[in-house]
Structure formats: C-alpha cells, structure tokens
Design a protein around this motif. Structure first.
Motif, PDB file in Angstrom:
ATOM      1  N   TYR A 144      -7.316   4.289  -3.466  1.00 15.43           N
ATOM      2  CA  TYR A 144      -8.242   4.486  -2.120  1.00 15.43           C
ATOM      3  C   TYR A 144      -9.137   5.425  -2.965  1.00 15.43           C
ATOM      4  N   TRP A 145     -10.679   5.102  -2.450  1.00 13.06           N
ATOM      5  CA  TRP A 145     -11.742   5.988  -2.807  1.00 13.06           C
ATOM      6  C   TRP A 145     -12.214   6.381  -1.420  1.00 13.06           C
ATOM      7  N   ASP A 146     -11.886   7.604  -0.958  1.00 15.70           N
ATOM      8  CA  ASP A 146     -12.539   8.097   0.239  1.00 15.70           C
ATOM      9  C   ASP A 146     -14.069   8.112   0.159  1.00 15.70           C
ATOM     10  N   ASP A 147     -14.823   7.988   1.139  1.00 13.90           N
ATOM     11  CA  ASP A 147     -16.379   8.360   1.446  1.00 13.90           C
ATOM     12  C   ASP A 147     -16.680   9.743   0.883  1.00 13.90           C
ATOM     13  N   THR A 148     -15.674  10.295   1.136  1.00 17.30           N
ATOM     14  CA  THR A 148     -16.028  11.960   0.859  1.00 17.30           C
ATOM     15  C   THR A 148     -15.832  12.324  -0.635  1.00 17.30           C
ATOM     16  N   GLY A 149     -15.077  11.256  -1.454  1.00 19.92           N
ATOM     17  CA  GLY A 149     -14.569  11.505  -2.776  1.00 19.92           C
ATOM     18  C   GLY A 149     -13.300  11.711  -3.231  1.00 19.92           C
ATOM     19  N   PHE A 150     -12.470  11.650  -1.925  1.00 19.07           N
ATOM     20  CA  PHE A 150     -11.177  12.089  -2.251  1.00 19.07           C
ATOM     21  C   PHE A 150     -10.488  10.701  -2.701  1.00 19.07           C
ATOM     22  N   THR A 151      -9.469  10.660  -3.649  1.00 18.32           N
ATOM     23  CA  THR A 151      -8.766   9.587  -4.206  1.00 18.32           C
ATOM     24  C   THR A 151      -7.138   9.582  -3.975  1.00 18.32           C
ATOM     25  N   ALA A 152      -6.797   8.351  -3.803  1.00 18.79           N
ATOM     26  CA  ALA A 152      -5.364   8.445  -3.456  1.00 18.79           C
ATOM     27  C   ALA A 152      -4.649   7.053  -3.797  1.00 18.79           C
ATOM     28  N   ASP A 153      -3.511   6.744  -4.002  1.00 20.16           N
ATOM     29  CA  ASP A 153      -2.981   5.507  -4.029  1.00 20.16           C
ATOM     30  C   ASP A 153      -1.765   5.223  -3.500  1.00 20.16           C
ATOM     31  N   GLY A 154      -1.133   4.051  -3.604  1.00 15.81           N
ATOM     32  CA  GLY A 154       0.030   3.898  -3.020  1.00 15.81           C
ATOM     33  C   GLY A 154       0.677   2.502  -3.625  1.00 15.81           C
ATOM     34  N   THR A 155       1.844   2.254  -2.956  1.00 13.93           N
ATOM     35  CA  THR A 155       2.643   0.954  -3.359  1.00 13.93           C
ATOM     36  C   THR A 155       3.229   0.409  -2.141  1.00 13.93           C
ATOM     37  N   PHE A 156       3.075  -1.042  -2.093  1.00 17.44           N
ATOM     38  CA  PHE A 156       3.694  -1.649  -1.316  1.00 17.44           C
ATOM     39  C   PHE A 156       5.006  -2.340  -1.607  1.00 17.44           C
ATOM     40  N   VAL A 157       5.990  -1.633  -1.180  1.00 19.28           N
ATOM     41  CA  VAL A 157       7.361  -2.019  -1.558  1.00 19.28           C
ATOM     42  C   VAL A 157       8.049  -2.978  -0.997  1.00 19.28           C
ATOM     43  N   SER A 158       7.254  -3.704  -0.110  1.00 19.30           N
ATOM     44  CA  SER A 158       7.605  -4.999   0.613  1.00 19.30           C
ATOM     45  C   SER A 158       6.324  -5.477   1.368  1.00 19.30           C
ATOM     46  N   PRO A 159       6.628  -6.665   1.791  1.00 23.73           N
ATOM     47  CA  PRO A 159       5.248  -7.353   2.479  1.00 23.73           C
ATOM     48  C   PRO A 159       4.798  -6.422   3.694  1.00 23.73           C
ATOM     49  N   ASP A 160       5.975  -5.673   4.267  1.00 30.35           N
ATOM     50  CA  ASP A 160       5.604  -4.897   5.545  1.00 30.35           C
ATOM     51  C   ASP A 160       5.883  -3.594   5.424  1.00 30.35           C
ATOM     52  N   VAL A 161       5.820  -2.852   4.320  1.00 29.28           N
ATOM     53  CA  VAL A 161       6.131  -1.411   3.920  1.00 29.28           C
ATOM     54  C   VAL A 161       5.236  -1.073   2.963  1.00 29.28           C
ATOM     55  N   LEU A 162       4.511   0.150   3.220  1.00 26.40           N
ATOM     56  CA  LEU A 162       3.529   0.778   2.409  1.00 26.40           C
ATOM     57  C   LEU A 162       3.876   2.253   2.130  1.00 26.40           C
ATOM     58  N   HIS A 163       4.012   2.667   0.851  1.00 23.63           N
ATOM     59  CA  HIS A 163       4.338   4.036   0.638  1.00 23.63           C
ATOM     60  C   HIS A 163       3.125   4.623   0.083  1.00 23.63           C
ATOM     61  N   HIS A 164       2.658   5.647   0.871  1.00 22.65           N
ATOM     62  CA  HIS A 164       1.124   6.241   0.651  1.00 22.65           C
ATOM     63  C   HIS A 164       1.132   7.638   0.917  1.00 22.65           C
ATOM     64  N   GLY A 165       0.874   8.544  -0.308  1.00 23.27           N
ATOM     65  CA  GLY A 165       0.444  10.089   0.089  1.00 23.27           C
ATOM     66  C   GLY A 165       1.907  10.777   0.829  1.00 23.27           C
ATOM     67  N   GLY A 166       2.865  10.261   0.273  1.00 24.34           N
ATOM     68  CA  GLY A 166       4.252  10.700   0.787  1.00 24.34           C
ATOM     69  C   GLY A 166       4.732  10.295   2.247  1.00 24.34           C
ATOM     70  N   MET A 167       3.961   9.327   2.673  1.00 24.52           N
ATOM     71  CA  MET A 167       4.425   8.587   3.917  1.00 24.52           C
ATOM     72  C   MET A 167       4.806   7.275   3.568  1.00 24.52           C
ATOM     73  N   VAL A 168       5.123   6.806   4.662  1.00 25.67           N
ATOM     74  CA  VAL A 168       5.607   5.301   4.830  1.00 25.67           C
ATOM     75  C   VAL A 168       5.012   4.650   6.008  1.00 25.67           C
ATOM     76  N   PHE A 169       4.297   3.490   5.522  1.00 24.32           N
ATOM     77  CA  PHE A 169       3.659   2.908   6.581  1.00 24.32           C
ATOM     78  C   PHE A 169       4.187   1.722   6.843  1.00 24.32           C
ATOM     79  N   TYR A 170       4.205   1.193   8.042  1.00 23.58           N
ATOM     80  CA  TYR A 170       4.670  -0.346   8.507  1.00 23.58           C
ATOM     81  C   TYR A 170       3.548  -1.138   8.982  1.00 23.58           C
ATOM     82  N   ARG A 171       3.691  -2.429   8.465  1.00 24.03           N
ATOM     83  CA  ARG A 171       2.593  -3.333   9.085  1.00 24.03           C
ATOM     84  C   ARG A 171       2.809  -3.276  10.532  1.00 24.03           C
ATOM     85  N   ARG A 172       1.435  -3.214  11.286  1.00 25.24           N
ATOM     86  CA  ARG A 172       1.598  -3.727  12.847  1.00 25.24           C
ATOM     87  C   ARG A 172       1.307  -5.129  12.813  1.00 25.24           C
ATOM     88  N   LYS A 173       2.154  -5.755  13.513  1.00 29.08           N
ATOM     89  CA  LYS A 173       1.712  -7.203  13.820  1.00 29.08           C
ATOM     90  C   LYS A 173       1.117  -7.480  15.052  1.00 29.08           C
TER      91      LYS A 173
END
Length: 114
Positions: free
Chosen positions: A85-114
C-alpha cells in the motif's frame, strides 16, 4: 535559478514530450489489466467492523475507520498473495492474503465482505 536546475527542467520537459513506444503502452495496459484481474478486489472488514478497506479494481483503495469514511486512501499492488500500500499522504504498508477470504495487514485481520 542555478544552471543545473534549468538544465533539469529543460531535460524533463523534453522527455515529457517524447511519445511512448506502442509496446510500452501495451505493457502498461497489461499491468492495469493484471491488477484489475487479481482475486482480492472488494471490501475487507475487521471482525468488529470498525475498519473497512475497499480494494478497487483500478489499483486504489479507500479505508474507513469507525464513523470516519475515507480516512485513508491510496494505491496498492497485489503480487501473488502479498499486497503493498502507498497512502496518498506518503505512508506505506503491506499485508498478506492468508486465504481467499482473510487478509493480515498492520497487525489486524480483515475478512472479505461478500
């Protein structure tokens, strides 16, 4: 203005006026198509729903936090299961999709909303 600064400006203007070869345009078009075709486009949400991140098909993202819509916006690139990720303010980050419906990013776990 110093001579080196003037030369840099002249060179930048000259380069900007040179058209790209057609294969370069084709490569850029293919990169955009590849980015749009990755399987992770859509809305990703933390379990509590507080953070919502939409990955748009044009390589941009829009992240909401709590009641603050569009708290962060920027661009992203997916390579395999990795996202940068490259935020418009200059901040950068990254993440990993651990499955088709789970994203680990910034110490958080995101789930795909269907």
């Amino acid at each position: 203005m110093a001579i080196s600064q003037r030369l840099t400006l002249i060179l930048a203007a000259a380069l900007a006026s040179i058209p790209l070869p057609s294969h370069a345009e084709d490569n850029m078009s293919q990169t955009i198509k590849d980015q749009q075709a990755h399987p992770y486009v859509g809305m990703w949400v933390t379990k509590d729903g507080r953070i919502r991140q939409e990955l748009l098909p044009n390589g941009r993202y829009d992240e909401a936090r709590g009641t603050r819509e569009s708290a962060y916006q920027g661009r992203y690139v997916v390579t395999g299961t990795h996202i940068d990720y490259w935020d418009d303010t200059g901040f950068t980050a990254d993440g990993t999709f651990v499955s088709p419906d789970v994203l680990h990013h910034g110490g958080m776990v995101f789930y795909r909303r269907k």
